[in-house]
Design an enzyme around this catalytic site. Sequence first.
Site, PDB file in Angstrom:
ATOM      1  N   GLY A   1      22.562 -59.230 109.599  1.00 43.79           N
ATOM      2  CA  GLY A   1      22.561 -60.607 109.397  1.00 43.79           C
ATOM      3  C   GLY A   1      21.733 -61.408 108.237  1.00 43.79           C
ATOM      4  CD  GLU A   2      20.450 -63.991 104.803  1.00 40.35           C
ATOM      5  OE1 GLU A   2      21.778 -63.702 104.685  1.00 40.35           O
ATOM      6  OE2 GLU A   2      19.663 -63.959 103.646  1.00 40.35           O
ATOM      7  CB  SER A   3      16.715 -59.566 105.746  1.00 36.17           C
ATOM      8  OG  SER A   3      16.835 -60.210 104.456  1.00 36.17           O
TER       9      SER A   3
ATOM     10  CB  CYS B   1      23.213 -54.781 106.937  1.00 40.53           C
ATOM     11  SG  CYS B   1      23.708 -55.543 105.437  1.00 40.53           S
TER      12      CYS B   1
ATOM     13  CB  ILE C   1      29.005 -57.445 104.983  1.00 39.99           C
ATOM     14  CG1 ILE C   1      30.187 -56.861 105.787  1.00 39.99           C
ATOM     15  CG2 ILE C   1      28.998 -58.889 105.108  1.00 39.99           C
ATOM     16  CD1 ILE C   1      30.316 -56.906 107.226  1.00 39.99           C
ATOM     17  NE  ARG C   2      25.878 -62.369 102.373  1.00 39.68           N
ATOM     18  CZ  ARG C   2      24.873 -63.059 102.027  1.00 39.68           C
ATOM     19  NH1 ARG C   2      23.958 -63.194 101.069  1.00 39.68           N
ATOM     20  NH2 ARG C   2      24.115 -63.345 103.377  1.00 39.68           N
TER      21      ARG C   2
ATOM     22  CG  HIS D   1      27.678 -54.067 109.013  1.00 36.87           C
ATOM     23  ND1 HIS D   1      26.553 -55.005 109.728  1.00 36.87           N
ATOM     24  CD2 HIS D   1      27.301 -54.334 107.721  1.00 36.87           C
ATOM     25  CE1 HIS D   1      25.822 -55.874 108.934  1.00 36.87           C
ATOM     26  NE2 HIS D   1      26.516 -55.548 107.661  1.00 36.87           N
TER      27      HIS D   1
ATOM     28  CD  GLU E   1      27.086 -53.398 113.187  1.00 36.67           C
ATOM     29  OE1 GLU E   1      26.820 -52.340 112.740  1.00 36.67           O
ATOM     30  OE2 GLU E   1      26.895 -54.450 112.405  1.00 36.67           O
TER      31      GLU E   1
HETATM   32  N1  GLN Z   1      22.224 -59.942 102.514  1.00 38.46           N
HETATM   33  C1  GLN Z   1      21.608 -59.976 103.834  1.00 38.46           C
HETATM   34  C2  GLN Z   1      20.205 -60.060 103.567  1.00 38.46           C
HETATM   35  O1  GLN Z   1      19.693 -59.946 102.422  1.00 38.46           O
HETATM   36  C3  GLN Z   1      22.038 -58.932 104.587  1.00 38.46           C
HETATM   37  C4  GLN Z   1      23.636 -58.776 104.883  1.00 38.46           C
HETATM   38  C5  GLN Z   1      23.947 -58.075 106.087  1.00 38.46           C
HETATM   39  O2  GLN Z   1      23.429 -57.844 106.969  1.00 38.46           O
HETATM   40  N2  GLN Z   1      25.284 -57.988 106.339  1.00 38.46           N
HETATM   41  O3  GLN Z   1      19.543 -60.165 104.507  1.00 38.46           O
END
Ligand code: GLN
Length: 210
Positions: free
Chosen positions: A48-50, A80, A140-141, A176, A178
């Site tokens: 997600g977004e840390s 991630c 993903i990112r 990921h 999942e």
């Molecule tokens: N770019 C996100 C972060 O820095 C991590 C991306 C993800 O969990 N898919 O939090």
Amino acid sequence: MKVGVLALQGDVPEHLRALAQAVPGSSPIAVRRPDDLAAADALFLPGGESTTIARLLQEARLWEPLGARLRDGFPVLATCAGFILLATALSPGASGIDPPTFGALDVTVRRNDYGAQRESFEGPVRIEGLAGPAYPGVFIRAPRILAVGPRATSFAWVGHEVVGVRRGAIWGLTFHPELSGDLRLHRMFLAAASRGASARAATTRARPPG
Ligand code: GLN
């Protein structure tokens, strides 16, 4: 064994679905509050977004109890953004503000380090102890692991690049599992976590009273 998924932000439904498929008949817990965490024997930290997940952990009063359980070697599979939160050090990236971290995995990580063009990609992951074909890694990112310290063990690679590390029962992945539709990693983690739980129960039983 009760398995929890931290359910504050990110790809929580995907983890819950993958877990229900990996262990038919299981009912994973969505962890939102300290008593949910206390009920879990193992935990998945989603992507997600840390920065957001860190803030929500603090707001939900989960930061301290999760930190305490991590220090105790609680089985955690972090993916991630979840993995970023376990690092001992973050190397500042272009993205500006970095979240606080638990320091449970001895790695230096840089967020969003695969560059704009390759923000998301798939790659074959070689995983130590996993039989069969290469694991389909969905990135993903993704964060990049810049350095692995002496208290962490690398166990997953794309080419020569480390994409997964562990320390005892605490596992961290930059990709990921999942989202890949391949449940081997979930099963491998759960098998290791339940062997650890049985070993702990046996030690407790063997301990003389008093
Ligand atoms: N770019 C996100 C972060 O820095 C991590 C991306 C993800 O969990 N898919 O939090």
